[in-house]
Design a protein around this motif. Structure first.
Motif, PDB file in Angstrom:
ATOM      1  N   ARG A   1       0.823  -1.212   0.000  1.00 39.40           N
ATOM      2  CA  ARG A   1       0.000   0.000   0.000  1.00 39.40           C
ATOM      3  C   ARG A   1       0.860   1.267   0.000  1.00 39.40           C
ATOM      4  NH1 ARG A   1      -5.014  -0.308   1.432  1.00 39.40           N
ATOM      5  NH2 ARG A   1      -4.644  -1.991   2.929  1.00 39.40           N
ATOM      6  N   LEU A   2       1.933   1.236   0.775  1.00 36.14           N
ATOM      7  CA  LEU A   2       2.811   2.406   0.829  1.00 36.14           C
ATOM      8  C   LEU A   2       3.477   2.661  -0.517  1.00 36.14           C
ATOM      9  CD1 LEU A   2       4.453   1.890   4.333  1.00 36.14           C
ATOM     10  CD2 LEU A   2       2.848   3.672   3.685  1.00 36.14           C
ATOM     11  N   TYR A   3       3.945   1.608  -1.158  1.00 38.42           N
ATOM     12  CA  TYR A   3       4.573   1.805  -2.470  1.00 38.42           C
ATOM     13  C   TYR A   3       3.549   2.217  -3.522  1.00 38.42           C
ATOM     14  CZ  TYR A   3       9.198   0.228  -1.065  1.00 38.42           C
ATOM     15  OH  TYR A   3      10.444   0.141  -0.475  1.00 38.42           O
TER      16      TYR A   3
ATOM     17  N   VAL B   1       3.619  -2.336  -8.608  1.00 43.59           N
ATOM     18  CA  VAL B   1       3.649  -3.288  -7.505  1.00 43.59           C
ATOM     19  C   VAL B   1       3.070  -4.628  -7.947  1.00 43.59           C
ATOM     20  CG1 VAL B   1       2.889  -3.767  -5.145  1.00 43.59           C
ATOM     21  CG2 VAL B   1       3.373  -1.408  -5.833  1.00 43.59           C
ATOM     22  N   THR B   2       3.780  -5.703  -7.609  1.00 41.38           N
ATOM     23  CA  THR B   2       3.265  -7.050  -7.813  1.00 41.38           C
ATOM     24  C   THR B   2       3.135  -7.737  -6.464  1.00 41.38           C
ATOM     25  OG1 THR B   2       4.275  -7.282 -10.009  1.00 41.38           O
ATOM     26  CG2 THR B   2       3.647  -9.299  -8.866  1.00 41.38           C
ATOM     27  N   LEU B   3       1.934  -8.227  -6.177  1.00 40.38           N
ATOM     28  CA  LEU B   3       1.676  -8.983  -4.955  1.00 40.38           C
ATOM     29  C   LEU B   3       1.709 -10.473  -5.287  1.00 40.38           C
ATOM     30  CD1 LEU B   3      -1.506  -7.084  -3.691  1.00 40.38           C
ATOM     31  CD2 LEU B   3       0.878  -6.453  -3.350  1.00 40.38           C
TER      32      LEU B   3
ATOM     33  N   VAL C   1      -7.989   1.602  -4.265  1.00 36.53           N
ATOM     34  CA  VAL C   1      -8.829   2.674  -3.713  1.00 36.53           C
ATOM     35  C   VAL C   1      -8.003   3.921  -3.439  1.00 36.53           C
ATOM     36  CG1 VAL C   1     -10.274   3.356  -1.761  1.00 36.53           C
ATOM     37  CG2 VAL C   1     -10.499   1.059  -2.731  1.00 36.53           C
ATOM     38  N   THR C   2      -6.781   3.743  -2.920  1.00 35.99           N
ATOM     39  CA  THR C   2      -5.946   4.886  -2.530  1.00 35.99           C
ATOM     40  C   THR C   2      -4.656   4.998  -3.331  1.00 35.99           C
ATOM     41  OG1 THR C   2      -4.920   3.551  -0.787  1.00 35.99           O
ATOM     42  CG2 THR C   2      -6.831   4.874  -0.160  1.00 35.99           C
ATOM     43  N   ALA C   3      -4.418   4.073  -4.245  1.00 38.00           N
ATOM     44  CA  ALA C   3      -3.137   4.049  -4.972  1.00 38.00           C
ATOM     45  C   ALA C   3      -3.011   5.219  -5.934  1.00 38.00           C
ATOM     46  CB  ALA C   3      -2.999   2.744  -5.732  1.00 38.00           C
ATOM     47  N   LYS C   4      -1.784   5.716  -6.048  1.00 34.74           N
ATOM     48  CA  LYS C   4      -1.454   6.673  -7.105  1.00 34.74           C
ATOM     49  C   LYS C   4      -0.961   5.941  -8.355  1.00 34.74           C
ATOM     50  CE  LYS C   4      -0.382  10.571  -4.060  1.00 34.74           C
ATOM     51  NZ  LYS C   4       0.655  11.553  -3.631  1.00 34.74           N
ATOM     52  N   SER C   5      -0.714   4.647  -8.199  1.00 36.87           N
ATOM     53  CA  SER C   5      -0.318   3.833  -9.347  1.00 36.87           C
ATOM     54  C   SER C   5      -1.519   3.655 -10.276  1.00 36.87           C
ATOM     55  CB  SER C   5       0.164   2.450  -8.887  1.00 36.87           C
ATOM     56  OG  SER C   5       1.192   2.558  -7.923  1.00 36.87           O
TER      57      SER C   5
ATOM     58  N   ALA D   1       0.605  -5.838  20.514  1.00 35.16           N
ATOM     59  CA  ALA D   1       1.074  -6.031  19.143  1.00 35.16           C
ATOM     60  C   ALA D   1       1.125  -4.699  18.407  1.00 35.16           C
ATOM     61  CB  ALA D   1       0.150  -7.002  18.414  1.00 35.16           C
ATOM     62  N   TRP D   2       2.085  -4.559  17.503  1.00 34.44           N
ATOM     63  CA  TRP D   2       2.168  -3.390  16.637  1.00 34.44           C
ATOM     64  C   TRP D   2       1.123  -3.503  15.541  1.00 34.44           C
ATOM     65  CZ3 TRP D   2       7.053  -0.312  15.439  1.00 34.44           C
ATOM     66  CH2 TRP D   2       7.891  -0.226  16.560  1.00 34.44           C
ATOM     67  N   SER D   3       0.739  -2.379  15.008  1.00 29.90           N
ATOM     68  CA  SER D   3      -0.128  -2.404  13.840  1.00 29.90           C
ATOM     69  C   SER D   3       0.699  -2.757  12.614  1.00 29.90           C
ATOM     70  CB  SER D   3      -0.815  -1.058  13.630  1.00 29.90           C
ATOM     71  OG  SER D   3       0.117  -0.080  13.195  1.00 29.90           O
ATOM     72  N   ALA D   4       0.072  -3.411  11.645  1.00 30.27           N
ATOM     73  CA  ALA D   4       0.770  -3.745  10.406  1.00 30.27           C
ATOM     74  C   ALA D   4       1.220  -2.478   9.680  1.00 30.27           C
ATOM     75  CB  ALA D   4      -0.130  -4.593   9.510  1.00 30.27           C
ATOM     76  N   GLU D   5       0.436  -1.415   9.779  1.00 31.60           N
ATOM     77  CA  GLU D   5       0.790  -0.154   9.126  1.00 31.60           C
ATOM     78  C   GLU D   5       2.075   0.427   9.703  1.00 31.60           C
ATOM     79  OE1 GLU D   5      -3.698  -0.602   9.060  1.00 31.60           O
ATOM     80  OE2 GLU D   5      -2.086  -0.891  10.508  1.00 31.60           O
ATOM     81  N   ALA D   6       2.210   0.390  11.041  1.00 34.21           N
ATOM     82  CA  ALA D   6       3.412   0.938  11.675  1.00 34.21           C
ATOM     83  C   ALA D   6       4.649   0.133  11.306  1.00 34.21           C
ATOM     84  CB  ALA D   6       3.225   0.974  13.194  1.00 34.21           C
TER      85      ALA D   6
END
Length: 260
Positions: free
Chosen positions: A18-20, A27-29, A46-50, A211-216
């Motif tokens: 998501r960040l990239y 991006v390839t998942l 939804v939020t990508a600039k790609s 637990a940390w968030s996945a985003e962090a």
């Protein structure tokens, strides 16, 4: 920039993607479950600039060398050579060693260790020929210390350190940066499945830190890749284990034995 993320359908891998994508990268998942990959791609868009065509998915088991090689080749044919690889795919099945079948033990080694090696092998030669590339290997805090009930997982994640360090030495002459990171417990679907199986002895050693968030976690990983960092620790405790484990672990294990 073409970024390939294994384990990209959920958790840390999805948030790194998501960040990239928010930067407009290609991006390839890659993951095993195609329906989950399709949901992840729709989520990113939804939020990508790609551009929509710049976010691709490929279904493959990283533990299958031929399958991951083919998936990477197809990804590179669509979006160009891989500039950044984040090897994030992994599994965890906690159980005390004598209760852990050889199949379940070997599967964690196959996915966590050999799956990472397979993903790296799929991009390394191309990066070497181009004289540039960045690889980030996602290990775990459990790769820094042995934990009751996690013999297979700790073994698979600890082995990644030796692999990353050796590969970094080989790659530096060819413009390839190899990093490794050691995330703590992270709020992911995998953690939700793991926690009910976690032995109480492991919980005593690991403490009650949330637990940390996945985003962090993803934000720190991407910053480390930007900086071409060799190693990334999360929080004071894991940094201390990573940097001074030889001194800290004997004391920690002594304390644990007395408490147990």
């Amino acid at each position: 920039m073409h970024v390939i993320v294994t384990g990209g359908s959920s958790g840390i891998g999805l948030e790194v993607s998501r960040l990239y994508a928010s930067r407009g990268a290609r991006v390839t998942l890659i993951a095993r479950d195609r329906p989950k990959l399709e949901v992840a791609r729709d989520d990113l868009l939804v939020t990508a600039k790609s551009a929509p065509d710049d976010i691709q998915i490929a279904s493959a088991d990283v533990g299958d060398e031929a399958a991951i090689r083919d998936a990477v080749q197809q990804a590179e044919s669509r979006l160009g050579p891989c500039d950044v690889l984040i090897a994030c795919a992994g599994i965890v099945e906690p159980a005390v060693f004598e209760d852990l079948s050889s199949e379940r033990f070997n599967e964690q080694i196959r996915i966590n260790l050999l799956g990472t090696v397979n993903a790296v092998r799929s991009v390394y030669t191309g990066m070497k020929h181009r004289g540039q590339g960045r690889i980030m290997i996602v290990s775990s805090g459990a790769g820094l210390i042995g934990i009751h009930g996690y013999s297979a997982y700790c073994a698979s994640k600890a082995a990644l350190t030796g692999f990353a360090e050796a590969l970094a030495q080989e790659g530096q002459a060819h413009g390839i940066t190899v990093g490794i990171c050691f995330p703590p417990d992270t709020q992911t679907p995998q953690l939700e499945r793991e926690l009910p199986k976690r032995p109480i002895e492991a919980q005593r050693l690991m403490g009650k830190a949330g637990a940390w968030s996945a985003e962090a976690v993803a934000r720190k990983i991407v910053r480390a890749i930007d900086r071409r960092s060799g190693k990334l620790y999360f929080g004071f405790s894991l940094a201390a284990l990573g940097l001074f484990g030889g001194v800290i672990k004997p004391v920690l294990f002594w304390w644990y034995r007395r408490r147990a």
